[in-house]
Structures are given as C-alpha cells and as structure tokens.
Design a protein around this motif. Sequence first.
Motif, short mmCIF file in Angstrom:
data_model
loop_
_atom_site.label_atom_id
_atom_site.label_comp_id
_atom_site.label_asym_id
_atom_site.label_seq_id
_atom_site.Cartn_x
_atom_site.Cartn_y
_atom_site.Cartn_z
N LEU A 195 0.84 -1.20 0.00
CA LEU A 195 0.00 0.00 0.00
C LEU A 195 0.87 1.25 0.00
CD1 LEU A 195 -2.80 1.30 0.16
CD2 LEU A 195 -2.63 1.13 2.65
N ARG A 196 1.93 1.26 0.78
CA ARG A 196 2.84 2.42 0.83
C ARG A 196 3.47 2.67 -0.54
NH1 ARG A 196 8.34 3.59 1.96
NH2 ARG A 196 8.55 5.54 3.12
N SER A 197 3.92 1.60 -1.18
CA SER A 197 4.53 1.73 -2.52
C SER A 197 3.53 2.28 -3.52
CB SER A 197 5.03 0.38 -3.00
OG SER A 197 6.03 -0.10 -2.15
N GLN A 198 2.29 1.79 -3.44
CA GLN A 198 1.25 2.26 -4.36
C GLN A 198 0.95 3.73 -4.13
OE1 GLN A 198 -2.39 0.05 -4.13
NE2 GLN A 198 -3.41 1.28 -5.68
N VAL A 199 0.88 4.17 -2.90
CA VAL A 199 0.61 5.59 -2.59
C VAL A 199 1.75 6.46 -3.10
CG1 VAL A 199 0.41 7.25 -0.69
CG2 VAL A 199 -0.93 5.15 -0.64
N LEU A 200 3.00 6.05 -2.85
CA LEU A 200 4.16 6.84 -3.31
C LEU A 200 4.20 6.92 -4.83
CD1 LEU A 200 6.93 5.64 -0.83
CD2 LEU A 200 5.80 7.87 -0.90
N ARG A 201 3.90 5.81 -5.51
CA ARG A 201 3.89 5.78 -6.96
C ARG A 201 2.80 6.73 -7.49
NH1 ARG A 201 4.24 0.64 -7.13
NH2 ARG A 201 2.02 0.24 -7.24
N THR A 202 1.60 6.67 -6.88
CA THR A 202 0.49 7.52 -7.31
C THR A 202 0.82 8.98 -7.09
OG1 THR A 202 -1.07 5.76 -6.77
CG2 THR A 202 -1.99 7.96 -7.03
N LEU A 203 1.42 9.31 -5.96
CA LEU A 203 1.77 10.71 -5.68
C LEU A 203 2.85 11.22 -6.62
CD1 LEU A 203 1.75 10.78 -1.77
CD2 LEU A 203 0.10 11.85 -3.32
N SER A 204 3.80 10.39 -6.98
CA SER A 204 4.87 10.84 -7.88
C SER A 204 4.37 11.05 -9.31
CB SER A 204 6.04 9.86 -7.87
OG SER A 204 5.65 8.64 -8.47
N GLU A 205 3.30 10.40 -9.70
CA GLU A 205 2.75 10.55 -11.05
C GLU A 205 1.82 11.74 -11.17
OE1 GLU A 205 0.84 6.80 -11.72
OE2 GLU A 205 2.73 5.71 -11.91
#
Length: 169
Positions: free
Chosen positions: A147-157
């Motif tokens: 979940l943390r990885s998904q949130v960071l990926r979404t925020l960086s995009e």
Amino acid sequence: MPASFNGARFHCEANARESGRRIVEHQFPKKDLPYAEDMGRAAREFSVRGYCIVFPYDSEYTLYQRDYRIARDELMQQLEAEGPGILQLPTQPAQQVVCPRYRMSEEERFGGYCVFDMQFQEYGLDPQQFAPSLATVSAIVQASEALRSQVLRTLSEQPLPPSSKVISA
C-alpha cells in the motif's frame, strides 16, 4: 435433566451459581463523586452438592447400581482429570468448566452413601488461541508495504497544481 460432570452422573442435592460484574471504583482527590469502571463480566463459579447412593437393583447406568462406589469412583476420576469438562446441572444449561477442588465425604452410619461438595469455575476462552500468528503478522507487513509503494507511486505521477509551480525570476 440428570446432573453430570464429563458424563459421570451424580444426584444433585443443591447447586448455586455466582457471578457479577468486575467493577473498579476510582476515587479522585478533591472530588465528591467516584467513578465506577465496568471491566466486564466476572467468571462464573458453581458450588454443587451431589451424592451417590446405593440403588435397590442394577441398571445400565453406573449411578443406579447396588454398589455406589462405581459411580463414586467414576465421578472422582472425572473431577481429578486434567483440562475442562462439561458440567450439566438439572436446572441450568451445560457449561464448560474446570474443577479446582472438591470434597467427598462418607460416614459409616450412612453406609452406601457419599456426598460430594464440588467447586467449578467457568473455563472460558484461551486468549492465546486468538493471538496473531507469524504468518498473519508477515501478511500485514507485506500488505502495508504494498500500500505504501502504491501511494508513493500515485503521488509521484500526479502533476503539481498551478499555484505550486516555481516561478523563476
């Protein structure tokens, strides 16, 4: 309903059930009123007076035999067995209990008769049974990392909003 403990039958002369709420009373300095905190139901305890007696003829049940010692010995064996057992009283539903102590009395003047004063405590549930296992803990850690990885990926995009763009001079 005949009385029994783990299938060992006995005649029930009297039984009592005790319980209540676990209340902790808090008293505060400079305050007139206390606060009573309810910590849940207290464990149920049972006091049972039972007996085994000579029966005029033998039947299929050990409680109804000419030799009362058979029923007496079977009940003592169950009361001393390790672990919980099922207590069935004539007027109450079956309960899973443990027997921390009992007293068996025999008197010569009452030949063919013995009295049991038994104490039982509610067995309840083992809290270790509901403790999370290592597999559960590692599954939670993996899910939180994903979940943390998904949130960071979404925020960086995400593009930056117009008001947050850096203006160069």
